[in-house]
Design an enzyme around this catalytic site. Structure first.
Site, PDB file in Angstrom:
ATOM      1  N   ASP A   1      52.423  31.557 121.291  1.00 38.54           N
ATOM      2  CA  ASP A   1      53.631  32.006 121.984  1.00 38.54           C
ATOM      3  C   ASP A   1      53.619  33.479 122.348  1.00 38.54           C
ATOM      4  OD1 ASP A   1      54.886  29.543 121.985  1.00 38.54           O
ATOM      5  OD2 ASP A   1      55.504  29.784 119.916  1.00 38.54           O
TER       6      ASP A   1
ATOM      7  N   HIS B   1      51.640  32.148 111.578  1.00 37.93           N
ATOM      8  CA  HIS B   1      51.625  30.698 111.766  1.00 37.93           C
ATOM      9  C   HIS B   1      51.469  30.032 110.418  1.00 37.93           C
ATOM     10  CE1 HIS B   1      50.473  26.739 113.265  1.00 37.93           C
ATOM     11  NE2 HIS B   1      51.041  27.105 114.396  1.00 37.93           N
TER      12      HIS B   1
HETATM   13  N1  ACO Z   1      56.565  39.253 111.271  1.00 37.27           N
HETATM   14  C1  ACO Z   1      56.648  39.880 110.067  1.00 37.27           C
HETATM   15  N2  ACO Z   1      56.376  39.292 108.890  1.00 37.27           N
HETATM   16  C2  ACO Z   1      56.002  38.005 108.914  1.00 37.27           C
HETATM   17  C3  ACO Z   1      55.898  37.279 110.124  1.00 37.27           C
HETATM   18  C4  ACO Z   1      56.199  37.952 111.325  1.00 37.27           C
HETATM   19  N3  ACO Z   1      56.109  37.307 112.498  1.00 37.27           N
HETATM   20  N4  ACO Z   1      55.515  36.005 109.858  1.00 37.27           N
HETATM   21  C5  ACO Z   1      55.385  35.925 108.530  1.00 37.27           C
HETATM   22  N5  ACO Z   1      55.682  37.128 107.957  1.00 37.27           N
HETATM   23  C6  ACO Z   1      55.599  37.449 106.520  1.00 37.27           C
HETATM   24  C7  ACO Z   1      56.762  36.822 105.763  1.00 37.27           C
HETATM   25  O1  ACO Z   1      57.853  37.710 105.669  1.00 37.27           O
HETATM   26  C8  ACO Z   1      56.138  36.515 104.428  1.00 37.27           C
HETATM   27  O2  ACO Z   1      56.102  37.712 103.687  1.00 37.27           O
HETATM   28  P1  ACO Z   1      56.225  37.647 102.063  1.00 37.27           P
HETATM   29  O3  ACO Z   1      55.057  36.867 101.578  1.00 37.27           O
HETATM   30  O4  ACO Z   1      56.203  39.086 101.663  1.00 37.27           O
HETATM   31  O5  ACO Z   1      57.532  36.976 101.797  1.00 37.27           O
HETATM   32  C9  ACO Z   1      54.692  36.155 104.759  1.00 37.27           C
HETATM   33  O6  ACO Z   1      54.413  36.827 106.018  1.00 37.27           O
HETATM   34  C10 ACO Z   1      54.450  34.671 104.910  1.00 37.27           C
HETATM   35  O7  ACO Z   1      55.384  34.183 105.872  1.00 37.27           O
HETATM   36  P2  ACO Z   1      56.148  32.784 105.774  1.00 37.27           P
HETATM   37  O8  ACO Z   1      57.392  32.877 106.572  1.00 37.27           O
HETATM   38  O9  ACO Z   1      56.259  32.392 104.330  1.00 37.27           O
HETATM   39  O10 ACO Z   1      55.097  31.859 106.469  1.00 37.27           O
HETATM   40  P3  ACO Z   1      55.405  30.452 107.035  1.00 37.27           P
HETATM   41  O11 ACO Z   1      54.110  29.748 107.113  1.00 37.27           O
HETATM   42  O12 ACO Z   1      56.513  29.787 106.295  1.00 37.27           O
HETATM   43  O13 ACO Z   1      55.989  30.763 108.504  1.00 37.27           O
HETATM   44  C11 ACO Z   1      56.178  31.201 110.792  1.00 37.27           C
HETATM   45  C12 ACO Z   1      55.261  30.716 109.652  1.00 37.27           C
HETATM   46  C13 ACO Z   1      57.521  30.504 110.757  1.00 37.27           C
HETATM   47  C14 ACO Z   1      55.503  30.862 112.125  1.00 37.27           C
HETATM   48  C15 ACO Z   1      56.348  32.738 110.670  1.00 37.27           C
HETATM   49  O14 ACO Z   1      55.093  33.389 110.699  1.00 37.27           O
HETATM   50  C16 ACO Z   1      57.271  33.292 111.738  1.00 37.27           C
HETATM   51  O15 ACO Z   1      58.490  33.250 111.591  1.00 37.27           O
HETATM   52  N6  ACO Z   1      56.702  33.850 112.869  1.00 37.27           N
HETATM   53  C17 ACO Z   1      57.492  34.322 113.956  1.00 37.27           C
HETATM   54  C18 ACO Z   1      57.981  33.137 114.794  1.00 37.27           C
HETATM   55  C19 ACO Z   1      56.875  32.512 115.612  1.00 37.27           C
HETATM   56  O16 ACO Z   1      56.100  33.191 116.260  1.00 37.27           O
HETATM   57  N7  ACO Z   1      56.834  31.172 115.605  1.00 37.27           N
HETATM   58  C20 ACO Z   1      55.896  30.405 116.401  1.00 37.27           C
HETATM   59  C21 ACO Z   1      55.018  29.575 115.542  1.00 37.27           C
HETATM   60  S1  ACO Z   1      53.810  28.786 116.570  1.00 37.27           S
HETATM   61  C22 ACO Z   1      54.609  27.470 117.239  1.00 37.27           C
HETATM   62  O17 ACO Z   1      55.574  26.940 116.775  1.00 37.27           O
HETATM   63  C23 ACO Z   1      54.072  27.030 118.503  1.00 37.27           C
END
Ligand code: ACO
Length: 428
Positions: free
Chosen positions: A363, A306
């Site tokens: 979620d 998140h």
């Molecule tokens: N699985 C694997 N790796 C992940 C995940 C995941 N679900 N989420 C983040 N990471 C990793 C990224 O690859 C990144 O790695 P790095 O630093 O080596 O590049 C690091 O963790 C940070 O992730 P970001 O994408 O930069 O974090 P951001 O805050 O931009 O994204 C997000 C948050 C979009 C929710 C992300 O965690 C994601 O895509 N999760 C899966 C989708 C999801 O569950 N979304 C629901 C959000 S809650 C809502 O909207 C109600």
């Protein structure tokens, strides 16, 4: 003028930057005058360090896993309150008295029907249209049906539009579902609760009476509470940005629905259940965890991670408990829940997820519950939109009443060509 100032030195010029303090949470550097004073913009794609507004609605402490609506913890609201009460709280700032709650519930129930002409609007969609496509279209179209509540300078019209949106959303979502399965639309039955009415419009048929299962009604109501608002997330910011131009509320909420649809936001509950189905049995989990960690593989653990929570999402805690209640009430036992529990356990022991502070979000478990209740995955995000509407509307009202708000208009770091002369096509 703020008591505290930060100083910024740039190009031999030193300026004072006011430091603002909220009631709780990090201090905020007020850079509104930065461009005028220095000629420079800030650069913050994804707004990771940018506050876009002042708000008194919802507070999140992502490190501690805290979510408060008007100061009340989400766990207490989910356990003890109702979606109607939380809606009142978000819209009005305080919990209602019994009479205020009765009045509000009655008012909302008086707006549940849709203009009859809107049912013909549905028939223009293909039967296999995604419910979110229908929701975007129909909610946007409300502005063509309710002209008497589109004058945003009139507080009374804003209030009526807000009530209409909260009230009509269950009808709109249920009709999107009915259309996809080829069953007749059901009119609302205002003798039922907000949530019971939605369940009946979705799963009832005109040929027989529909009995609302109290445990399912309670679980669904709780799911609505858990999704009601979430500070300045992508869809809420979209609603505010659309509204900042003076667009009418129905158009603004349609914009929020469009943003919510994406798999990184509201679409994650659909994606999370699809992922659990793909994983299938717990023995396959290690393989998918390895895939999620592989930078060359686009696969991510959906329902994990998140932008703000770097701790367990407090909504996921309630959601996990609610799964068991629904399973008990419906006497079902979906093996995917065991897969989800095991996936969570293994991921939370893994260094990659520990270091990056990736925890289950709201979620992760919601899909398992919604599927047990009988919703197809394509409806999941539509349910999220239904519940989030009250948050969007409350945020939109707050924005319109805030004298500091002007049209939202970010700047950019331009990296394209500098000025050059046009060359006629025959000479290129
Ligand atoms: N699985 C694997 N790796 C992940 C995940 C995941 N679900 N989420 C983040 N990471 C990793 C990224 O690859 C990144 O790695 P790095 O630093 O080596 O590049 C690091 O963790 C940070 O992730 P970001 O994408 O930069 O974090 P951001 O805050 O931009 O994204 C997000 C948050 C979009 C929710 C992300 O965690 C994601 O895509 N999760 C899966 C989708 C999801 O569950 N979304 C629901 C959000 S809650 C809502 O909207 C109600």
């Amino acid at each position: 003028m703020a008591d505290k100032q930060a100083t910024l030195t740039y190009n031999d010029k030193t300026i004072d930057v006011p430091v603002l303090e909220g009631s709780v949470g990090p201090e905020v550097l007020d850079i509104r005058k930065l461009y005028g004073q220095t000629g420079a913009f800030t650069y913050d794609p994804g707004y990771k360090s940018t506050g876009s507004c002042e708000s008194a609605l919802t507070y999140i402490d992502g490190d501690e896993g805290v979510l408060l609506h008007r100061g009340y913890p989400i766990g207490q609201l989910a356990e003890q309150s109702s979606f109607m009460e939380v809606s009142y709280l978000l819209l009005n700032g305080e919990l209602p008295s019994k009479d205020e709650l009765d009045d509000f519930t009655y008012t909302i129930s008086r707006h549940t029907m849709l203009h009859e002409q809107l049912s013909t609007f549905y028939r223009g969609f293909r039967r296999d249209a995604h419910p979110m496509a229908i929701m975007c279209g129909v909610v946007g179209a409300l502005s063509a049906f309710y002209h008497d509540s589109t004058d945003i300078s009139d507080p009374e019209q804003r209030k009526i539009a807000s009530h209409r949106l909260v009230a009509k959303m269950p009808t709109i979502a249920a009709m999107a579902y009915k259309y996809s399965v080829g069953q007749p639309f059901l009119y609302p039955d205002n003798s039922l609760s907000y949530t019971g009415n939605f369940l009946r419009m979705t799963f009832g048929v005109p040929a027989e009476p529909y009995e609302v299962v109290p445990a399912v009604e309670k679980a669904m109501d709780r799911i609505f509470i858990l999704h009601a608002d979430h500070e300045q997330n992508a869809s809420t910011s979209t609603v505010r940005l659309a509204g900042s131009s003076g667009a009418n509320p129905f158009a603004c909420i349609a914009a929020g629905i469009a943003c919510l649809w994406g798999p990184a936001h509201g679409g994650a509950n659909e994606a999370a259940l699809n992922m659990l189905r793909e994983i299938g049995t717990p023995d396959k989990i290690p393989h998918y965890i390895e895939r999620a960690k592989d930078k060359n593989d686009p696969f991510r653990l959906m329902g994990f991670g998140h932008r703000v929570y770097k701790n367990y999402d407090p909504r996921a805690t309630v959601m996990q408990k609610t799964v068991r209640e629904v399973f008990d009430a419906l006497k079902v036992n979906d093996p995917l829940f065991e897969t989800a529990l095991r996936l969570e356990e293994l991921a939370l022991q893994d260094d990659y997820f520990i270091e990056k502070k990736l925890f289950p979000n709201v979620d992760f478990y919601s899909g398992v519950i919604l599927s047990a209740i009988g919703f197809p995955t394509t409806m999941f995000t539509a349910l999220f939109a239904l519940a989030r509407t009250v948050g969007w509307v409350a945020q939109w009202n707050e924005m319109i009443s805030d004298p500091a708000q002007v049209i939202g208009r970010p700047r950019q770091l331009y990296t394209g060509p500098t000025q050059r002369d046009y060359v006629p096509v025959g000479q290129r």
